[in-house]
Write a protein that holds these residues in place. Sequence first.
Motif, mmCIF file in Angstrom:
data_model
loop_
_atom_site.group_PDB
_atom_site.id
_atom_site.type_symbol
_atom_site.label_atom_id
_atom_site.label_comp_id
_atom_site.label_asym_id
_atom_site.label_seq_id
_atom_site.Cartn_x
_atom_site.Cartn_y
_atom_site.Cartn_z
ATOM 1 N N PRO A 29 0.946 -1.110 0.039
ATOM 2 C CA PRO A 29 -0.015 0.130 0.149
ATOM 3 C C PRO A 29 0.820 1.232 -0.002
ATOM 4 O O PRO A 29 1.907 1.373 0.457
ATOM 5 N N ALA A 30 0.317 2.548 -0.536
ATOM 6 C CA ALA A 30 1.043 3.600 -0.543
ATOM 7 C C ALA A 30 1.590 4.182 0.847
ATOM 8 O O ALA A 30 2.399 4.535 0.912
ATOM 9 N N GLY A 35 0.705 1.492 10.876
ATOM 10 C CA GLY A 35 1.779 1.009 11.255
ATOM 11 C C GLY A 35 2.521 1.837 12.422
ATOM 12 O O GLY A 35 2.942 1.376 13.326
ATOM 13 N N ALA A 36 2.168 3.173 12.502
ATOM 14 C CA ALA A 36 2.701 4.002 13.500
ATOM 15 C C ALA A 36 2.095 3.632 14.674
ATOM 16 O O ALA A 36 2.922 3.781 15.672
ATOM 17 N N ALA A 37 0.552 3.464 14.701
ATOM 18 C CA ALA A 37 0.135 3.316 16.095
ATOM 19 C C ALA A 37 0.595 1.933 16.666
ATOM 20 O O ALA A 37 0.541 1.624 17.834
ATOM 21 N N ALA A 41 2.377 1.222 20.210
ATOM 22 C CA ALA A 41 1.950 0.132 21.225
ATOM 23 C C ALA A 41 2.893 -0.933 21.676
ATOM 24 O O ALA A 41 2.965 -1.279 22.729
ATOM 25 N N LEU A 42 3.687 -1.442 20.441
ATOM 26 C CA LEU A 42 4.801 -2.384 20.850
ATOM 27 C C LEU A 42 5.851 -1.685 21.719
ATOM 28 O O LEU A 42 6.298 -2.244 22.433
ATOM 29 N N ARG A 43 6.235 -0.485 21.421
ATOM 30 C CA ARG A 43 7.217 0.085 22.281
ATOM 31 C C ARG A 43 6.821 0.120 23.667
ATOM 32 O O ARG A 43 7.644 -0.057 24.604
#
Length: 60
Positions: A29-30, A35-37, A41-43
């Motif tokens: 996808p463009a 992804g940023a969210a 959350a993972l951090r």
Amino acid sequence: MASLFLGLAALACPVGMGVMMWMMGRRRPAADNGGAAEVAALRAEIEDLKAERHPPETAS
């Protein structure tokens, strides 16, 4: 005739790899807004796990 098959076999791998790379690149996808969210959350989860692993020392 044997050299024709040898030539086709030698070209099959690089041509196939190029086709696969092209197809994988088309599906990307463009912009991926989720992804940023997910990274945030993972951090946060990593920081929580680090805090559980190394609790702050209390002064006695």
